[in-house]
Design an enzyme around this catalytic site. Structure first.
Site, PDB file in Angstrom:
ATOM      1  N   ASP A   1     -11.161   2.500   3.871  1.00 51.92           N
ATOM      2  CA  ASP A   1     -11.386   1.059   3.695  1.00 51.92           C
ATOM      3  C   ASP A   1     -12.866   0.773   3.421  1.00 51.92           C
ATOM      4  O   ASP A   1     -13.217  -0.319   2.974  1.00 51.92           O
ATOM      5  CB  ASP A   1     -10.994   0.297   4.975  1.00 51.92           C
ATOM      6  CG  ASP A   1      -9.636  -0.373   4.865  1.00 51.92           C
ATOM      7  OD1 ASP A   1      -9.236  -0.719   3.738  1.00 51.92           O
ATOM      8  OD2 ASP A   1      -8.994  -0.565   5.917  1.00 51.92           O
TER       9      ASP A   1
ATOM     10  N   GLN B   1      -4.933  -1.707   9.645  1.00 49.21           N
ATOM     11  CA  GLN B   1      -4.774  -3.007   8.990  1.00 49.21           C
ATOM     12  C   GLN B   1      -5.325  -4.119   9.884  1.00 49.21           C
ATOM     13  O   GLN B   1      -5.035  -4.168  11.081  1.00 49.21           O
ATOM     14  CB  GLN B   1      -3.286  -3.238   8.664  1.00 49.21           C
ATOM     15  CG  GLN B   1      -3.009  -4.475   7.844  1.00 49.21           C
ATOM     16  CD  GLN B   1      -3.580  -4.418   6.417  1.00 49.21           C
ATOM     17  OE1 GLN B   1      -3.770  -3.338   5.856  1.00 49.21           O
ATOM     18  NE2 GLN B   1      -3.870  -5.573   5.844  1.00 49.21           N
TER      19      GLN B   1
ATOM     20  N   LYS C   1       0.844  -1.209   0.000  1.00 51.93           N
ATOM     21  CA  LYS C   1       0.000   0.000   0.000  1.00 51.93           C
ATOM     22  C   LYS C   1       0.877   1.256   0.000  1.00 51.93           C
ATOM     23  O   LYS C   1       0.616   2.219  -0.721  1.00 51.93           O
ATOM     24  CB  LYS C   1      -0.951  -0.021   1.213  1.00 51.93           C
ATOM     25  CG  LYS C   1      -2.034  -1.086   1.084  1.00 51.93           C
ATOM     26  CD  LYS C   1      -2.855  -1.291   2.360  1.00 51.93           C
ATOM     27  CE  LYS C   1      -3.823  -2.465   2.162  1.00 51.93           C
ATOM     28  NZ  LYS C   1      -4.629  -2.776   3.352  1.00 51.93           N
TER      29      LYS C   1
HETATM   30  N1  GUN Z   1      -6.781  -7.041   5.934  1.00 48.98           N
HETATM   31  C1  GUN Z   1      -7.052  -7.745   4.812  1.00 48.98           C
HETATM   32  N2  GUN Z   1      -7.611  -6.943   3.882  1.00 48.98           N
HETATM   33  C2  GUN Z   1      -7.699  -5.714   4.433  1.00 48.98           C
HETATM   34  C3  GUN Z   1      -8.173  -4.472   3.962  1.00 48.98           C
HETATM   35  O1  GUN Z   1      -8.665  -4.319   2.856  1.00 48.98           O
HETATM   36  N3  GUN Z   1      -8.079  -3.436   4.832  1.00 48.98           N
HETATM   37  C4  GUN Z   1      -7.575  -3.583   6.080  1.00 48.98           C
HETATM   38  N4  GUN Z   1      -7.541  -2.499   6.870  1.00 48.98           N
HETATM   39  N5  GUN Z   1      -7.115  -4.713   6.550  1.00 48.98           N
HETATM   40  C5  GUN Z   1      -7.182  -5.783   5.724  1.00 48.98           C
END
Ligand code: GUN
Length: 289
Positions: free
Chosen positions: A119, A96, A52
Site C-alpha cells: 500500500d 484494509q 482487489k
Molecule cells: N481504504 C481506502 N483506500 C485504501 C487503500 O488504498 N488501502 C487500504 N489498505 N485501505 C484503503
C-alpha cells in the site's frame, strides 16, 4: 473536453501486468502472492477488497483475504501481521482501512514490514518516496500519474493545485508531481487555506481530494484546466438499485464544459488505483524495493 476513462486505462495496464507475470513465472519464479486483511463488516471495504481479489486473479497473482471479526483486538491483528511479515511465501500484504475504532491505524501501518507494504503507507516507504528512492507508491497518487502519462498530459512547469492534505492522497500527490520528470509547481490547499477559490482558479491541473461532494464548482476552474476528481462520497438515491450513488469532489456537469480533461466519478480515478497495488505486488515479488 476529453473524459479520462480510468476503466480503459486500467484494462490496458492489467493486460501488461498479466504478461509480465507470465514472463516472471516462465523464468521459474513462484506466482506473486498478495494477502489482504479485512477487519469487520464495513460495506465499502468489503467491495474494495472484492475488487482487489478479482484483479489479482486477472493478472495471475495468488491471493488470500483474511477476514477477521469486528471484535478483533489490536494485539490479535498485530500478531497476524507478524505472521505475514515472517511468511516467505507472502510477497506483499495490505490491511484494509478504515479499521474499527479500538485499533490504532498508525500502529498497524508501522507494524508492516516496509518490504511487504504494497500500500506504500509505512513511513519508511513515504520517506523513500520523498527522497526519490525506489518505493511502493500509494495507490491513488500513483494511479493519477498513470492517467496523466496515458493521456500525455503536459505537467512540466504547470501549476498543479492539490486540494486536501491526507497522508494517502494529497500530500504524496503534491510531492510526486513536484519531483523531476513531472516538474509541476505545486500548491497544496487544505481547510485553512485563504482565498481558496482564487488559488484553485489559478491551477492548470486541479486534483480534488478533500472528500466533500461537489465542492469544486465552475467558478473555481480556469478555462482549459485538467481536473482529477478523487472524491467518492456515497449519497442516498432513489434512482439506483443499491439506494445510493457516488458523488465526486467536483460538480461534474458544470465543470466539465470548461476543462480540457476531466475524470468522471465513478470510472475515473477509482479503477486505476487497484492497478498500482498490482504493480507494487509485482515489485515486491521481484524484490525491487
Ligand atoms: N481504504 C481506502 N483506500 C485504501 C487503500 O488504498 N488501502 C487500504 N489498505 N485501505 C484503503
Amino acid at each position: 473536453m476529453q473524459i479520462i476513462d480510468g476503466k480503459e486505462v486500467a484494462a490496458k495496464l492489467r493486460k501488461e501486468i498479466a504478461t509480465e507475470v507470465e514472463q516472471w513465472m516462465a523464468a521459474g519464479h513462484p506466482r506473486p502472492y498478495l494477502v489482504a486483511i479485512l477487519v469487520g463488516n464495513d460495506g465499502a471495504s468489503q467491495t474494495y477488497v472484492g475488487h482487489k481479489e478479482k484483479c489479482c486473479n486477472e493478472v495471475g497473482f495468488r491471493s488470500t483475504v483474511l477476514r477477521l471479526p469486528e471484535e478483533t483486538t489490536e494485539a490479535q491483528l498485530l500478531a497476524e501481521i507478524a505472521q505475514l511479515n515472517a511468511d516467505p511465501e507472502v510477497d506483499g500484504f495490505i490491511v484494509q482501512l478504515p479499521l474499527p475504532k479500538h485499533i490504532s491505524e498508525q500502529k498497524v501501518i508501522e507494524a508492516i514490514d516496509p518490504r511487504k507494504d504494497v500500500d506504500g503507507f509505512h513511513p519508511v516507504n513515504t520517506g523513500r518516496m520523498i527522497s526519490g528512492l525506489p518505493a511502493y507508491l500509494p495507490a491513488t497518487p500513483d494511479g493519477i500519474l498513470e492517467l496523466l502519462r496515458h493521456y500525455k498530459i503536459e505537467t512540466a512547469g504547470k501549476h498543479c493545485v492539490v486540494i486536501g492534505r491526507s497522508n494517502i492522497v494529497g500530500r504524496p500527490m503534491a510531492n510526486l508531481l513536484s519531483q523531476k520528470g513531472w516538474d509541476c509547481t505545486v500548491t497544496l490547499c487544505h481547510s485553512r487555506t485563504q482565498n481558496l477559490k482564487e488559488v484553485v482558479r489559478s491551477g492548470d491541473i486541479i486534483i480534488a481530494a478533500l472528500g466533500k461532494a461537489e465542492f469544486v464548482t465552475a467558478d473555481m476552474v480556469k478555462e482549459g484546466a485538467v481536473i482529477i476528481d478523487v472524491g467518492i462520497t456515497r449519497v442516498k438515491s432513489d434512482k439506483t438499485k443499491t439506494g445510493w450513488k457516488l458523488l465526486g469532489d467536483v460538480k461534474f456537469d458544470e465543470v466539465a464544459p470548461k476543462c480540457s480533461y476531466i475524470t468522471p466519478v465513478p470510472g475515473g480515478v477509482g479503477p486505476i488505483t487497484i492497478i498500482s497495488l498490482m504493480k507494487n505486488t509485482l515489485k515486491a515479488a521481484r524484490k525491487e524495493v
